[in-house]
Each structure stands twice: as C-alpha cells, then as structure tokens.
Scaffold this active site. Structure first.
Site, mmCIF file in Angstrom:
data_model
loop_
_atom_site.group_PDB
_atom_site.id
_atom_site.type_symbol
_atom_site.label_atom_id
_atom_site.label_comp_id
_atom_site.label_asym_id
_atom_site.label_seq_id
_atom_site.Cartn_x
_atom_site.Cartn_y
_atom_site.Cartn_z
ATOM 1 N N GLU A 1 0.925 -0.940 -0.274
ATOM 2 C CA GLU A 1 0.071 0.080 0.158
ATOM 3 C C GLU A 1 0.918 1.236 0.347
ATOM 4 O OE1 GLU A 1 -1.904 2.760 0.739
ATOM 5 O OE2 GLU A 1 -1.589 2.488 2.400
ATOM 6 N N CYS B 1 -1.330 8.912 2.153
ATOM 7 C CA CYS B 1 -1.909 8.237 1.240
ATOM 8 C C CYS B 1 -2.531 8.978 -0.042
ATOM 9 C CB CYS B 1 -1.748 7.145 1.172
ATOM 10 S SG CYS B 1 -2.682 6.457 2.256
#
Length: 511
Positions: free
Chosen positions: A249, A283
């Site tokens: 991720e 993110c």
C-alpha cells in the site's frame, strides 16, 4: 525506554537509542527507543514461527473472540491512545479519535469473520467423490507500517492476519514508536499467546537486511508494507525473488475532478479536507484538482477563501491541521516546494510558519513545531514534478479541462492509482469517470480521503500491486486456498479421462 518484544518478552539491546519528539512541540520528548539489529528481526521471525502452528490450531471463532477482546481494550483506552497519537505525530485530536475508532470498527468486523472463514463444497464430475476448499493461514507475516496513521493502518494488517491464524512480526515507523508500543500492549492483553505478535523497532536498512535473511531461511511467508513507492518497489523485488506476493500500500497523487455540474461549495469543502487534513500527509491526500474551465475561476476563488480562513496550529485544539510528522518529512516537503515554477500561480507565503513568515489566525505558537503554510498552486500540468510526484505535505495543485475524457486522462497521467473523486450532479459523469479512472477507490461528491473498515482499501500502478486491505477482501492476503479431493468409490477414478459422456442427437432439426 521502549524496547522490542520477542516471544512475549522485552529484549535488552545495545543498539542506537533514538528519540521520538512531539512535532508540535519539538522540546517535548515522547519516548526513547533502542534500535534492533537485523538479527533481532530474524529472531522475531523464528519466535513467530514457533508460535504460529499452535495459534492456527485455535478454532477461528475463538481467535475472533481474541480480536473482540482487543477491540474492547482499545475502546476502553480510546482517549488515552488518541491523545498519544496527537502528541507523537501531531495529528489533530479529532482525527486521532477517529483513527482509534477505526481500530474498534476493524475488530468488530473481524470478530464476525472468525465465523465466516468459509470454504466451499464443489460438485465433482465423478460419482462417489467430493471436492472441498479450505482457507489456510499463510504462516508468518512481517508487517512494516508508516507513522502517519500509527494505529489505524497497523490494525488493518494485524487484525486480519491474526484472525486468520498467522503469527506476526511488526516493524512500525520509528517516529511513532510510542504509539506502536501502546498498540502492542493492548493487543497482547487481548489474549494473544506469547510469540504470536512480535514488535521490532529498527531503521529501514536494518529492516530490509533482516527481512532478506528471514526470507532466505524460509521464516516469512507474507510481507505487508505501507509506505513510499520507492521502498515498496524494493520490497516487491525482494519478495519476488522468493516467489512471494507482498501486500503493498504505497503513495498516491490522488485527483479530484470538479465538473461544470458540481456543487462548488461542496467541492471546496471536500478539497479542503482532502488536501490539507493531516497536513496533506495521507496516502489518500488530494494531489491535483482538475476543474472544468467554465467553473475554474469561481472554484479557485472559493477554495482560496476557505484555505485562508482555516484554523491551523496546535493539534490539541480544533484545527484543520497541525505540524508535519517529523523533521525528515519537513525536508522532503521543502524539496517539493522547490518544484513550483514561473509558470505556476501561487497566492500567499510558502514554507515554514514563523515570526518572520506569519499566518493570520494561527492557533498557538508556530515557533514550537514543524508548522507549514498551506499552498494552492494553479496552472500545474503533465511534465511538472508538482503534477507527477507525491508531495506529502500541505500543497494542492489545480489545473483545468474541457471534456470529461480529457479530465480522466489528466487524472491517470501521474501513474498512481490509489484514490480519486469526482464532484458532479450528472450521473452520466459519475459512471464515465468510474469506468475510466485507474484508481482502486472512487468517491462521488466526497473527499479522496476517508475509508470505512469493511470496504476494500488499496491501489494500482505506483500506488500498489493490486492487493487490498480491509473488509473480507483482505482475507485473501492472509490465507491460502487449499483444495481437497476425496474419492470414496474404492477405486481409482481419473478426472477428465473417465467422465460419463451424455451424447446429444446433433442430427435433430426443427421442422
């Protein structure tokens, strides 16, 4: 002094001692931690390996009860944990409380999955024969997490990995070591046997070396990593040499398309939270707003007004964002500010908030921490570093488009594929955007940031390798499918070779 934990016991190490400080008050020492060496990480993997089989033999619903215990412990300690998150990484207290709630939600969801680790009964093409599938734990998982979500994101890995019967070696970010220690204490007190969860504090190079050795020795069967795209590539290459598929991720350059049919006030609200929440250090933070040329000027005027009036400063109070997470992120963010060129349009100051570069309405004392001005850069486009690269700080780019196809092309151009958003009142726009965007997550009239514990989370391209966290989808990361072929006919039956054939009358024709 914080220490690593192997097999349920604190490890005395003679390594380097580092200090975790409050980024909002740099003179406030939150914790000191002794760093482990590569061999310690290998020993942690051995400890996990010894404990894993017995943990896998615990019935899954019972493992689910341990997860429920962990959730109850987190809930009982929610305010203390949230305050620690705010103190150690500078996240506004409202966000920290939401992050802690996400752990509780994750535990509540996976309690039920302990009774739903379903396999299947599959019909056989042979008589007196049954086919089955079972989920089996992968074994030992090494989990490496970032510190911008120091407790929520680790729970996305730890909870399903443990529920599925795996043992874990967890390496958290060093700048959130105190949060990691608190999480470890809560987890083990939920009923985990010694060695099922191991905590190792180490720097990046040491972690990579230890992981490489543990993989060589066959001690690690799954790697989960949340962090930068560059490090994710290196981990992906290392795992590939061992024929393993890690859960990656990574970063994002998340686009938000604002159409001519958008509710502009709602779009501004979404852009403000997505771009500047957590000081742009998610993110899923907004990278570029892609605005239809007919509403560009009006959107930009409202967006700038919203940013100018937003409260910034002391994260213990009601602010949009507080400090950057750590000195290293301040350095990288200042590098990103250097990407602003003569063709770009910027209003207001750049860089650190200080007595010589003040911000009106700042909450608290800017001189105590890593506080930076919010920046909107108009006129970015393909070829610009500011358009192509993740900035990980309070900066948002703006560009324009004429057709929705052009907007989708601009949204996909940086090559990331994590989160995205579109603001429109036209359903046709929504489905055209959804089909064309490369992102793993799409929001409609909502922020690029924000995830629910039971929806798949993850990205593609430079944002990840297609693996997904959260919800039932993450079970495929921490289990392997096992097929069972049970023939009770008393003779050898050969699939495809002895299948009964029912002939059709192919000569038949309708009159």
């Amino acid at each position: 002094m914080l220490r690593s934990y192997l097999g349920g016991r604190a490890v005395d190490l003679a390594g380097t001692v580092i200090t975790s400080t409050n980024p909002a008050r740099l003179d406030d020492v939150v914790a000191q931690v002794t760093l482990a060496d590569a061999q310690t990480l290998v020993q942690a993997a051995r400890s996990a390996s010894r404990a894993q089989r017995a943990w896998a033999d615990v019935p899954a619903p019972v493992r689910g009860q341990v997860i429920a215990n962990i959730g109850a412990l987190v809930e009982a300690n929610a305010e203390a944990l949230a305050q620690l998150v705010t103190r150690e990484v500078g996240k506004p207290i409202a966000e920290s409380r939401g992050e802690v709630q996400e752990i509780v939600d994750t535990c509540r969801f996976f309690l039920g999955e302990g009774r739903r680790l379903y396999g299947q009964t599959v019909p056989s093409e042979m008589p007196d024969k049954q086919l089955f599938t079972f989920r089996e734990p992968v074994g030992v998982a090494t989990i490496i997490t970032a510190g911008n979500f120091p407790v929520a994101v680790p729970s996305w890995y730890l909870v399903p990995a443990l529920l599925c019967g795996n043992a874990v070696v967890w390496k958290p970010a060093l700048y959130s070591a105190a949060c990691a220690d608190a999480m470890y204490q809560l987890f083990v007190r939920g009923g985990l046997p010694d060695g099922v969860l191991n905590l190792v504090h180490a720097d990046g190079d040491t972690t990579f070396a230890g992981l490489s050795q543990a993989l060589d020795e066959g001690l690690v069967h799954k790697v989960g990593f949340t962090g930068s795209t560059a490090v994710g590539r290196a981990i992906g290459e290392l795992c590939g040499r061992h024929l393993q598929n890690p859960c990656l991720e990574l970063g994002g350059k998340n686009p938000m398309v604002v159409t001519e049919a958008a509710d502009l006030d709602l779009a501004v609200e979404g852009a403000l939270f997505a771009g500047f929440g957590t000081a742009g250090q998610r993110c899923t933070s907004l990278g570029t707003v892609i605005v239809h040329e007919s509403v560009h000027d009006e959107f930009l005027t409202r967006f700038r007004a919203a940013v100018d009036s937003a409260a910034i400063g002391d994260p213990t109070r009601d602010v949009l964002y507080g400090p950057l997470l750590d000195e290293k992120f301040a350095s990288s963010y200042e590098k990103a500010l250097g990407w602003i060129g003569s063709a770009h349009r910027v209003d207001g100051p750049l860089g650190r908030i200080s007595d010589t570069s003040p911000r009106n309405g700042f909450v608290g004392d800017p001189g105590t921490g890593l506080f930076y001005h919010p920046v909107i850069v108009d006129g970015v486009g393909p070829g610009d570093d500011l358009f192509q690269q993740e900035t990980f700080g309070p900066i948002v780019g703006v560009t324009t488009y004429r057709t929705l196809e052009q907007a989708i092309e601009l949204a996909n151009a940086p090559g990331y594929g994590l989160s995205s958003a579109i603001y429109t009142t036209n359903p046709h726009d929504v489905f055209t955007f959804r089909r064309g965007i490369s992102a793993g997550m799409v929001s409609v009239n909502n922020s690029t940031s924000g995830a629910e514990a039971h929806l798949p989370f993850g990205g593609n391209g430079r944002s990840g390798n297609g693996s997904r966290q959260s919800g039932m989808w993450v079970l495929d990361q921490f289990t392997r499918w096992q097929a069972v072929n049970w023939d009770y006919s008393g003779r050898l039956q050969k699939a495809q070779m002895e299948v009964a054939v029912v002939e059709a009358d192919l000569a038949f024709r309708l009159p």
